[in-house]
Design a protein around this motif. Structure first.
Motif, PDB file in Angstrom:
ATOM      1  N   ARG A 146       0.936  -1.087   0.031  1.00 43.93           N
ATOM      2  CA  ARG A 146       0.153   0.005   0.157  1.00 43.93           C
ATOM      3  C   ARG A 146       0.753   1.255  -0.074  1.00 43.93           C
ATOM      4  O   ARG A 146       0.701   2.196  -0.937  1.00 43.93           O
ATOM      5  CB  ARG A 146      -0.824  -0.044   1.354  1.00 43.93           C
ATOM      6  CG  ARG A 146      -1.802   1.268   1.429  1.00 43.93           C
ATOM      7  CD  ARG A 146      -2.743   0.999   2.492  1.00 43.93           C
ATOM      8  NE  ARG A 146      -3.845   0.029   2.023  1.00 43.93           N
ATOM      9  CZ  ARG A 146      -5.062   0.311   1.623  1.00 43.93           C
ATOM     10  NH1 ARG A 146      -5.225   1.357   0.862  1.00 43.93           N
ATOM     11  NH2 ARG A 146      -5.812  -0.602   1.292  1.00 43.93           N
TER      12      ARG A 146
ATOM     13  N   HIS B 288       1.555   3.660  -3.188  1.00 41.69           N
ATOM     14  CA  HIS B 288       1.326   5.286  -3.263  1.00 41.69           C
ATOM     15  C   HIS B 288       2.822   5.961  -3.347  1.00 41.69           C
ATOM     16  O   HIS B 288       2.722   7.203  -4.244  1.00 41.69           O
ATOM     17  CB  HIS B 288       1.257   5.636  -1.761  1.00 41.69           C
ATOM     18  CG  HIS B 288      -0.538   5.417  -1.499  1.00 41.69           C
ATOM     19  ND1 HIS B 288      -1.393   6.487  -1.640  1.00 41.69           N
ATOM     20  CD2 HIS B 288      -1.388   4.433  -1.226  1.00 41.69           C
ATOM     21  CE1 HIS B 288      -2.465   6.132  -1.362  1.00 41.69           C
ATOM     22  NE2 HIS B 288      -2.331   4.952  -1.141  1.00 41.69           N
TER      23      HIS B 288
ATOM     24  N   GLU C 270      -2.620   5.445 -11.426  1.00 39.40           N
ATOM     25  CA  GLU C 270      -3.136   5.221 -10.236  1.00 39.40           C
ATOM     26  C   GLU C 270      -4.226   4.056 -10.337  1.00 39.40           C
ATOM     27  O   GLU C 270      -4.164   3.198  -9.733  1.00 39.40           O
ATOM     28  CB  GLU C 270      -3.871   6.658 -10.148  1.00 39.40           C
ATOM     29  CG  GLU C 270      -2.987   7.598  -9.391  1.00 39.40           C
ATOM     30  CD  GLU C 270      -2.391   8.397 -10.480  1.00 39.40           C
ATOM     31  OE1 GLU C 270      -1.446   9.154  -9.929  1.00 39.40           O
ATOM     32  OE2 GLU C 270      -2.512   8.182 -11.616  1.00 39.40           O
ATOM     33  N   ARG C 271      -4.953   3.985 -11.706  1.00 36.96           N
ATOM     34  CA  ARG C 271      -5.699   2.625 -11.907  1.00 36.96           C
ATOM     35  C   ARG C 271      -5.085   1.663 -12.013  1.00 36.96           C
ATOM     36  O   ARG C 271      -5.564   0.405 -11.405  1.00 36.96           O
ATOM     37  CB  ARG C 271      -6.609   3.110 -12.978  1.00 36.96           C
ATOM     38  CG  ARG C 271      -7.439   4.124 -12.858  1.00 36.96           C
ATOM     39  CD  ARG C 271      -8.593   4.499 -14.145  1.00 36.96           C
ATOM     40  NE  ARG C 271      -9.764   3.410 -14.082  1.00 36.96           N
ATOM     41  CZ  ARG C 271     -10.293   3.436 -15.336  1.00 36.96           C
ATOM     42  NH1 ARG C 271     -10.255   4.128 -16.150  1.00 36.96           N
ATOM     43  NH2 ARG C 271     -11.472   2.575 -14.898  1.00 36.96           N
TER      44      ARG C 271
ATOM     45  N   ASP D  30      -4.112   0.481  -8.711  1.00 32.01           N
ATOM     46  CA  ASP D  30      -5.315   0.002  -7.786  1.00 32.01           C
ATOM     47  C   ASP D  30      -5.133  -1.284  -8.081  1.00 32.01           C
ATOM     48  O   ASP D  30      -5.636  -2.555  -7.368  1.00 32.01           O
ATOM     49  CB  ASP D  30      -6.513   0.552  -8.183  1.00 32.01           C
ATOM     50  CG  ASP D  30      -6.554   2.000  -7.508  1.00 32.01           C
ATOM     51  OD1 ASP D  30      -5.831   2.423  -6.311  1.00 32.01           O
ATOM     52  OD2 ASP D  30      -7.295   2.824  -7.781  1.00 32.01           O
TER      53      ASP D  30
ATOM     54  N   ASP E  36     -13.610  -2.700   1.301  1.00 32.12           N
ATOM     55  CA  ASP E  36     -12.934  -1.478   1.946  1.00 32.12           C
ATOM     56  C   ASP E  36     -11.465  -1.611   1.930  1.00 32.12           C
ATOM     57  O   ASP E  36     -10.982  -0.852   2.637  1.00 32.12           O
ATOM     58  CB  ASP E  36     -13.482  -1.511   3.353  1.00 32.12           C
ATOM     59  CG  ASP E  36     -13.510  -2.640   4.283  1.00 32.12           C
ATOM     60  OD1 ASP E  36     -12.689  -3.485   3.854  1.00 32.12           O
ATOM     61  OD2 ASP E  36     -13.959  -2.542   5.295  1.00 32.12           O
TER      62      ASP E  36
ATOM     63  N   GLU F  49      -9.417  -1.897  -0.572  1.00 27.62           N
ATOM     64  CA  GLU F  49      -8.683  -1.288  -1.928  1.00 27.62           C
ATOM     65  C   GLU F  49      -8.012  -0.238  -1.681  1.00 27.62           C
ATOM     66  O   GLU F  49      -8.001   0.591  -0.672  1.00 27.62           O
ATOM     67  CB  GLU F  49     -10.080  -0.631  -2.950  1.00 27.62           C
ATOM     68  CG  GLU F  49     -11.004  -1.739  -3.291  1.00 27.62           C
ATOM     69  CD  GLU F  49     -10.919  -2.420  -4.403  1.00 27.62           C
ATOM     70  OE1 GLU F  49      -9.578  -2.397  -4.724  1.00 27.62           O
ATOM     71  OE2 GLU F  49     -11.607  -3.196  -5.208  1.00 27.62           O
TER      72      GLU F  49
ATOM     73  N   GLY G  61      -7.432   2.456  -3.779  1.00 22.92           N
ATOM     74  CA  GLY G  61      -8.043   3.378  -3.953  1.00 22.92           C
ATOM     75  C   GLY G  61      -7.187   4.947  -4.377  1.00 22.92           C
ATOM     76  O   GLY G  61      -7.771   5.823  -4.260  1.00 22.92           O
TER      77      GLY G  61
ATOM     78  N   GLY H 120      -9.213   7.287  -6.772  1.00 20.64           N
ATOM     79  CA  GLY H 120     -10.332   7.931  -6.119  1.00 20.64           C
ATOM     80  C   GLY H 120     -11.621   6.849  -6.361  1.00 20.64           C
ATOM     81  O   GLY H 120     -11.596   5.900  -7.010  1.00 20.64           O
ATOM     82  N   PRO H 121     -12.510   7.265  -5.573  1.00 22.36           N
ATOM     83  CA  PRO H 121     -14.026   6.599  -5.565  1.00 22.36           C
ATOM     84  C   PRO H 121     -14.718   6.621  -6.934  1.00 22.36           C
ATOM     85  O   PRO H 121     -14.354   7.604  -7.788  1.00 22.36           O
ATOM     86  CB  PRO H 121     -14.780   7.337  -4.703  1.00 22.36           C
ATOM     87  CG  PRO H 121     -14.228   8.767  -4.721  1.00 22.36           C
ATOM     88  CD  PRO H 121     -12.798   8.549  -4.790  1.00 22.36           C
TER      89      PRO H 121
ATOM     90  N   ALA I  64     -12.746   2.140  -9.971  1.00 19.27           N
ATOM     91  CA  ALA I  64     -12.239   0.845  -9.722  1.00 19.27           C
ATOM     92  C   ALA I  64     -11.828   0.208 -10.874  1.00 19.27           C
ATOM     93  O   ALA I  64     -12.303   0.448 -12.083  1.00 19.27           O
ATOM     94  CB  ALA I  64     -13.375  -0.045  -9.069  1.00 19.27           C
TER      95      ALA I  64
END
Length: 358
Positions: free
Chosen positions: A90, A94, A284-285, A288, A342, A344, A346, A349-350, A353
């Motif tokens: 994680r 990032h 970013e995607r 994820d 919960d 993920e 992320g 962003g929301p 996915a």
């Protein structure tokens, strides 16, 4: 700890801030505390007007970074609940995204060995320098894992199917091929690196690099594009193997033999991950998605077995389960991409996915 024992050394020389990965006995492999230390440094330097350039190098003579600390991942997957590895990834992912968006020149000296997590802290930078000593690879399928740290996006963007070839085989490439594949920007002979570092202290990064860079040497990939593109464009790993064996050339045959030593499950998950990464678009995607894949890999037998065979016992004889490609079902592959709820990552962003790309 004394200064020389710190796993990450930080200092500022003139206008350039330096990150030195300092675990030379472990080929500067990244652990969780190192990732957090680098992130803290980038936070400070991003907002420090005296810092105009960030430089990342590796201590010792062997390379920048051999990847993440996979012994810790092995122990966590075998004896723990996987939470330590998930927490490491994680923060690492990032950091990878942050490096890609860093607002100041981020100069990575990709000298010597740069693999796995080492690619993640270098190839997302804005100024990526290779030398005649560079050996770059994403060798995850050899340990029952899947390329991560944004690697599926980097390799998915390489010309033709060169990235698919590198993702599945884990092959090492040198400077010329790294530039061709989009993993590096500039070639500087290793003998000039010390002077380059000195110049970064008192001139803009682009000027310092321009003073020392030379045309990269010719790599091997350009001459192998025809068979790599035709074979690795296939829709399945089985078909890729069939095309390689039917090609008749020695390089294609050797590549097929390499694939047959890799984790069948990891090969199929990797092919799916690279193909999906091409459609996802943003880093970013993709990160994820990679987080889903990495967390799923923790519960597969091949990750523990692959690290055991390659790193712990070093018998180089992993016993994959399932042992053949035919035994790896579509459902087995799809499990790597299952939503985490919960848990993920992320980053995107929301509402963004990774599975929305199909």
């Amino acid at each position: 700890m004394t200064g020389t024992e710190e796993p990450v050394l930080l200092d500022i020389r003139g206008r350039a801030a330096h990150i030195t990965l300092n675990r030379p006995k472990a080929l500067n492999a990244l652990n969780h505390s190192m990732v957090r230390r680098i992130d803290e440094a980038l936070t400070a330097w991003e907002h420090d007007p005296a810092v105009e350039t960030v430089l990342v190098t590796g201590a010792g003579e062997r390379g920048l970074c051999a990847g993440g600390d996979i012994r810790a991942v092995h122990d966590d997957a075998r004896d723990g609940d996987g939470s330590a590895s998930a927490a490491f990834w994680r923060d690492e992912y990032h950091l990878n995204a942050r490096i890609a968006r860093f607002p100041k020149p981020y100069v990575a000296l990709m000298d010597g060995i740069v693999m796995g997590g080492g690619v993640g802290i270098s190839a997302h930078g804005s100024v990526r320098i290779v030398t005649e000593r560079s050996q770059i690879a994403m060798p995850e399928t050899g340990i029952g894992f899947v390329p991560d740290v944004g690697g599926t996006r980097l390799l998915g963007l390489a010309p033709g199917e060169l990235g698919t070839h590198l993702a599945l085989t884990g092959a090492r490439i040198g400077a010329g091929d790294a530039v061709l594949c989009g993993l590096a920007d500039h070639y500087v002979p290793s003998g000039a690196l010390r002077r380059l570092v000195e110049d970064l202290a008192h001139m803009p990064a682009r000027d310092a690099v321009a003073r020392h860079e030379q045309p990269p040497p010719q790599g091997e990939s350009a001459g192998r594009r025809e068979w790599i593109d035709s074979c690795f464009a296939a829709g399945t790993v089985e078909e890729i193997l069939d095309r390689l064996l039917a090609h008749g050339g020695p390089d294609a045959k050797e590549t097929a033999e390499t694939l047959l030593t890799r984790s069948p499950t990891a090969l199929k998950a990797t092919l799916a991950a690279v193909r999906r990464a091409r459609r996802l678009g943003s880093l970013e995607r993709v990160l994820d998605q990679e987080y889903r894949v990495s967390c799923a890999a923790l519960s597969t037998p091949d990750l523990v077995e692959g690290i055991r065979a390659q790193v712990i016992d070093k018998d180089r004889n992993p016993r994959w389960s399932p042992a053949t490609l035919a035994e790896v079902t579509d459902a087995d592959v799809e499990r790597f991409f299952a939503p985490l709820g919960d848990r993920e990552l992320g980053l995107a962003g929301p509402g963004t996915a990774p599975d929305t790309a199909g």
